[in-house]
Design an enzyme around this catalytic site. Structure first.
Site, PDB file in Angstrom:
ATOM      1  N   ARG A   1      66.661  71.637  -2.650  1.00  0.00           N
ATOM      2  CA  ARG A   1      67.435  70.442  -2.890  1.00  0.00           C
ATOM      3  C   ARG A   1      68.854  71.096  -3.618  1.00  0.00           C
ATOM      4  O   ARG A   1      69.794  70.031  -3.822  1.00  0.00           O
ATOM      5  CB  ARG A   1      66.942  70.042  -4.049  1.00  0.00           C
ATOM      6  CG  ARG A   1      65.535  69.234  -3.838  1.00  0.00           C
ATOM      7  CD  ARG A   1      65.567  68.676  -2.493  1.00  0.00           C
ATOM      8  NE  ARG A   1      64.886  69.288  -1.452  1.00  0.00           N
ATOM      9  CZ  ARG A   1      65.293  69.010  -0.081  1.00  0.00           C
ATOM     10  NH1 ARG A   1      65.765  67.988   0.318  1.00  0.00           N
ATOM     11  NH2 ARG A   1      64.905  69.805   1.089  1.00  0.00           N
ATOM     12  N   LYS A  43      69.580  66.804  10.098  1.00  0.00           N
ATOM     13  CA  LYS A  43      68.610  66.278  10.884  1.00  0.00           C
ATOM     14  C   LYS A  43      68.934  64.805  10.774  1.00  0.00           C
ATOM     15  O   LYS A  43      68.719  64.480  12.055  1.00  0.00           O
ATOM     16  CB  LYS A  43      67.183  66.390   9.768  1.00  0.00           C
ATOM     17  CG  LYS A  43      66.019  65.701  10.351  1.00  0.00           C
ATOM     18  CD  LYS A  43      65.079  65.368   9.407  1.00  0.00           C
ATOM     19  CE  LYS A  43      65.310  64.371   8.266  1.00  0.00           C
ATOM     20  NZ  LYS A  43      64.444  64.026   7.329  1.00  0.00           N
ATOM     21  N   THR A  44      69.311  64.035   9.974  1.00  0.00           N
ATOM     22  CA  THR A  44      69.489  62.671  10.227  1.00  0.00           C
ATOM     23  C   THR A  44      70.585  62.411  11.071  1.00  0.00           C
ATOM     24  O   THR A  44      70.545  61.404  12.098  1.00  0.00           O
ATOM     25  CB  THR A  44      69.790  62.008   9.185  1.00  0.00           C
ATOM     26  OG1 THR A  44      68.669  62.331   8.125  1.00  0.00           O
ATOM     27  CG2 THR A  44      69.429  60.542   9.167  1.00  0.00           C
ATOM     28  N   GLN A  85      58.279  71.817   5.140  1.00  0.00           N
ATOM     29  CA  GLN A  85      58.500  70.587   4.256  1.00  0.00           C
ATOM     30  C   GLN A  85      57.329  69.681   4.238  1.00  0.00           C
ATOM     31  O   GLN A  85      57.556  68.636   3.838  1.00  0.00           O
ATOM     32  CB  GLN A  85      59.847  69.861   4.309  1.00  0.00           C
ATOM     33  CG  GLN A  85      60.936  70.719   3.821  1.00  0.00           C
ATOM     34  CD  GLN A  85      62.172  70.023   4.220  1.00  0.00           C
ATOM     35  OE1 GLN A  85      62.375  69.277   2.986  1.00  0.00           O
ATOM     36  NE2 GLN A  85      63.266  70.317   4.983  1.00  0.00           N
ATOM     37  N   ASP A 141      61.068  60.432  13.000  1.00  0.00           N
ATOM     38  CA  ASP A 141      61.760  61.219  11.903  1.00  0.00           C
ATOM     39  C   ASP A 141      60.538  61.649  11.131  1.00  0.00           C
ATOM     40  O   ASP A 141      59.542  61.327  11.167  1.00  0.00           O
ATOM     41  CB  ASP A 141      62.519  60.263  10.873  1.00  0.00           C
ATOM     42  CG  ASP A 141      63.330  60.988   9.884  1.00  0.00           C
ATOM     43  OD1 ASP A 141      63.432  62.076  10.194  1.00  0.00           O
ATOM     44  OD2 ASP A 141      63.744  60.094   8.982  1.00  0.00           O
ATOM     45  N   GLU A 142      60.986  62.962  10.321  1.00  0.00           N
ATOM     46  CA  GLU A 142      59.752  63.533   9.605  1.00  0.00           C
ATOM     47  C   GLU A 142      58.163  63.594  10.224  1.00  0.00           C
ATOM     48  O   GLU A 142      57.362  63.277   9.517  1.00  0.00           O
ATOM     49  CB  GLU A 142      59.685  62.431   8.191  1.00  0.00           C
ATOM     50  CG  GLU A 142      60.878  62.151   7.377  1.00  0.00           C
ATOM     51  CD  GLU A 142      61.297  63.542   6.500  1.00  0.00           C
ATOM     52  OE1 GLU A 142      60.851  64.740   6.638  1.00  0.00           O
ATOM     53  OE2 GLU A 142      62.073  63.190   5.605  1.00  0.00           O
TER      54      GLU A 142
END
Length: 759
Positions: free
Chosen positions: A615, A30-31, A245, A214-215
């Site tokens: 995770r 994503k980043t 998420q 973002d997010e």
DNA sequence: TCCAGGCCCGTTTTT
DNA sequence: CGGGCCTGGA
């Protein structure tokens, strides 16, 4: 730049200028997509760095974004609008403070400051704080602001809410008089500035060509409105997020923004990043299977090119103590297998669970690090020092005034301050300005304090920031005070650390050649932007104080690089580890009991579990305890329903799997003895266990009845149900019962009449 | 004004 | 059980 990307990643990065929603699964890069998109837009000449606005939630994410963009493309990020929602709004409000109706040197209240401010307000207006608890008032005000509502906009359908709205109004007046702004106010003011002031709005709308978020699943209503307004001049919004998420609804996040955005803007342009580069197959498939139990998802299925990997190891222990002891043994085994401590994470649903685990790790001498807890700028002594510093910049800041007026103690008591407050209210001034009107001994102590503040302002006027900070701290009496305290050494150290922080801050500001911390304009810009002038006048002190308010510092308590990582599942979002333990997989804990009666709450718990599972890179453990010490009482709980939502093929039970089938998850507490577990691979000899071999009592006896978890019961009014939790003994005994018709209820076993119908 | 002991409450948290 | 907060007594 783009040749190493997979095809959906590349598609996202190279989209033509248009609105787009990127559904980025956990570990899908994503980043990378976000930062490469920025670099690509700039490098291909489609936009100048100044035409980009990129926004994140945390400073950490913002820093990472800057770091990654500049490593792809060596651009000058000064003047670029990259930062957190709050940071960017702060910057905008400083630049246009007049239009926003604020002093340029407005102070930012953090959550604790805001609460103190509200308490003071209630007191000054004689409002009963039993009926209007400060925390509730705070929640009410912030909730309204996050919806973009000023007092007249808030629906007040009963007298209680009407009063709340009145308090909200009073609070606004107080903040305005003091020149302070709380966190949600930063956003709301910035939004209102843009929506009401045409020149300012069109300035930003003309400048900004690409908005990257973002997010996105964590945005609240107001943040989304702000983004839409900023992009209103034809800019493209590139929103990256993962609805699965979304775990921050409790603080106002609105997942619905994602589907709204798709409907209103992105239309068909939804790109899914589903290839996961983090976890092995069993782990991903477990996560995928779990999350399909949620409704209304945008939909996404993670896959990997890595193999299946290992199954998830599941362990059930008789107690929280035994769970912790097992965990320590397993952690030690991982470490002796050569695993890096920092690559082992222990996750839990609530902070209270860490105690037992910490104790066990500590006793075994395993180095660990707990995330969470107080951050640097939130520490009491640091807040006191900042209080003095804030008074240097603005003596009318009543919150700071109250915080330090009698700290260290200088004989100014509650009565004196009450008097002072009355005077301030009567003459509609700040506390500082009302000092002269308080007579007597209290008054003279007050004026001494007032003179101290005045003298320090005078003495520090010409000093560079670090010296200023040093001088104020030294003269405040804080250090002398803590020297008296035999546990004050750490606090003194922290006070000195503020001076270091100020020095570091000043250095960084000098290097960027700009007033501390706040970047004004890109020097490479063709011409200075008159719209955004005005920041140059911000003093280094003000800039430092903003910095302290907006970036509370590191969130980790103990130091030590090579340490096992302990944290809540929330804190683990965005992180990854080779080995992950998800502990406390019990009904009532995970999912948390406060959420189980509400379908949306339960779905959020499930997303939280999804976050936890994803995770892990290689190895994942689920652990649960049949009994657990909670609120000073032993509680018995069933296995978490989430365990049953993961297909059996992905699980490997290290302790005997007990009870009934997963389709009817029930807890049959039985005679498992804690020392029979082994490790996968077969070679591992059963390690010695510290778990007591006899079973703990797993039921609660009330009168002639023996209650157990998993039992079927009947209640005259609520009908039939299953006991899902038990706690306490005797008259304190309580049962959580999942009733077929009316949902989960907690009943006092000494009072409620229950028939046991099976089990 | 200050401190101690009692009382109440108990999910997650960034800015 | 344990921490934070408040009240009451010195």
């Amino acid at each position: 730049m783009i040749d190493k990307l997979n095809s959906p990643q590349r598609e996202a990065v190279t989209l033509p200028p248009q609105h787009a929603l990127v559904l980025a699964g956990a570990g899908s890069g994503k980043t990378r997509v976000l930062t490469t998109r920025m670099a690509w837009l700039i490098q291909t000449g489609q936009v100048s760095p100044l035409g980009i606005l990129a926004v994140t939630f945390t400073n950490k994410a913002a820093r990472e974004m800057v770091g990654r963009v500049t490593s792809i493309l060596p651009i000058d990020i000064r003047g670029m609008w990259i930062g957190t929602f709050h940071g960017l709004c702060n910057r905008m409000l400083r630049a246009h403070h007049r239009d926003a109706g604020l002093p340029q040197a407005f102070h930012i209240l953090d959550t604790a400051d805001q609460l103190a401010s509200i308490k003071r307000l209630l007191k000054a207006n004689g409002i009963d704080d039993d009926k209007y608890p400060p925390r509730d008032v705070q929640r009410f005000i912030n909730g309204a602001k996050e919806e973009g509502q000023r007092p007249p906009d808030v629906e007040a359908y009963d007298s209680f809410r009407r009063r709340m709205v009145e308090i909200y109004t009073l609070y606004e007046t107080q903040c305005q008089r003091e020149g302070v702004v709380d966190f949600p106010e930063l956003l709301l003011r910035a939004y209102e500035l843009l929506s009401r002031n045409e020149p300012v709005r069109s300035h930003y709308q003309r400048r900004i060509k690409h908005v990257l978020v973002d997010e996105f699943q964590d945005t609240n209503t107001l943040q989304y409105k702000w983004l839409r307004l900023l992009a209103g001049g034809g800019a493209s919004i590139f929103a990256v997020g993962d609805d699965d998420q979304s775990i921050y609804a409790f603080r106002g996040a609105n997942v619905g923004n994602m589907s709204d955005f798709e409907r209103d803007y992105a239309h068909g342009t939804v790109i899914r990043l589903e290839q996961n580069y983090r976890s092995f197959g069993h782990i991903l498939d477990a996560a995928n299977a779990l999350i399909t139990h949620n409704n209304g998802r945008l939909g996404k299925n993670l896959w990997t090119e890595q193999g299946e990997g290992e199954q998830i190891r599941v362990v059930e222990q008789p107690s929280d103590l035994a769970e912790a002891q097992w965990l320590v043994e397993e952690v030690r085994a991982l470490i002796s297998d050569g695993r890096d401590r920092s690559q082992i994470a222990v996750l839990y649903r609530s902070n209270a669970q860490s105690r037992v685990i910490e104790h066990a790790l500590f006793s075994a001498g395993v180095t660990y690090k707990v995330y969470g807890g107080l951050r640097f700028f939130e520490r009491q002594e640091v807040k006191h020092a900042l209080g003095y510093l804030r008074l240097m910049a603005n003596p009318d800041d009543d919150t700071s005034w109250m915080r330090v007026v009698n700290f260290p103690p200088r004989g100014i008591g509650a009565r004196t301050l009450e008097l002072l407050g009355d005077q301030a209210k009567a003459y509609d001034t700040s506390l500082s300005a009302a000092v002269a009107r308080v007579p007597g001994k209290g008054g003279s102590n007050l004026s001494q304090f007032s003179m101290l503040v005045g003298r320090l302002s005078e003495e520090t006027r010409m000093l560079p920031l670090p010296e200023l900070v040093e001088h104020v701290i030294a003269q405040s009496g804080l250090i002398a005070h803590y020297e008296q305290d035999r546990e004050g050494a750490d606090r003194i150290e922290n006070l000195n650390e503020i001076i270091n922080a100020a020095a570091a801050f000043a250095l960084e500001a000098n290097m960027s050649g700009l007033p501390a911390g706040i970047v004004v304009q890109n020097p490479t810009a063709a011409e200075p932007d008159p719209m955004e002038e005005g920041l140059g006048g911000l003093s280094p002190l003000m800039a430092f104080l903003s910095h302290a308010a907006l970036e509370a510092g590191d969130n980790q308590a103990q130091a030590g690089q090579d340490a096992v990582q302990l944290m809540t599942v929330h804190a683990a979002k965005g992180l990854e580890f080779d080995a992950v333990f998800i502990t406390g997989m019990e009904e009532g804990l995970f999912p948390h009991e406060n959420s189980v009666n509400d379908p949306s709450g339960l779905e959020e718990e499930r997303r939280l579990m999804y976050v936890a599972i994803t995770r892990a890179r290689e190895r994942l453990y689920f652990s649960l305890a049949q009994s657990r010490m909670l609120h000073g009482q032993t509680r018995y709980a069933m296995r978490s329903r989430f365990l049953a939502e993961v297909p059996e093929e992905h699980l490997k039970w290290l302790t005997p799997k007990q009870g009934l089938s997963d389709s009817e998850p029930r807890w049959k507490t039985s005679n498992y003895s804690g020392d029979t577990y082994g490790r996968q691979g077969g070679q591992a000899a059963p390690r010695q266990s510290t778990v007591p071999s006899k079973m703990l009592a797993s039921g609660v006896t009330v009168g002639a009845q023996q209650f157990r978890v998993g039992q079927g019961v009947r209640h005259a009014r609520f009908g039939e149900g299953t006991v899902i939790g038990l706690s306490g003994t005797g008259m304190d005994a309580q049962a959580q019962i999942q009733f077929r018709e009316v949902g989960a209820k907690t009943l006092a076993l000494g009072i409620a009449k229950l028939d046991i119908i099976q089990g």
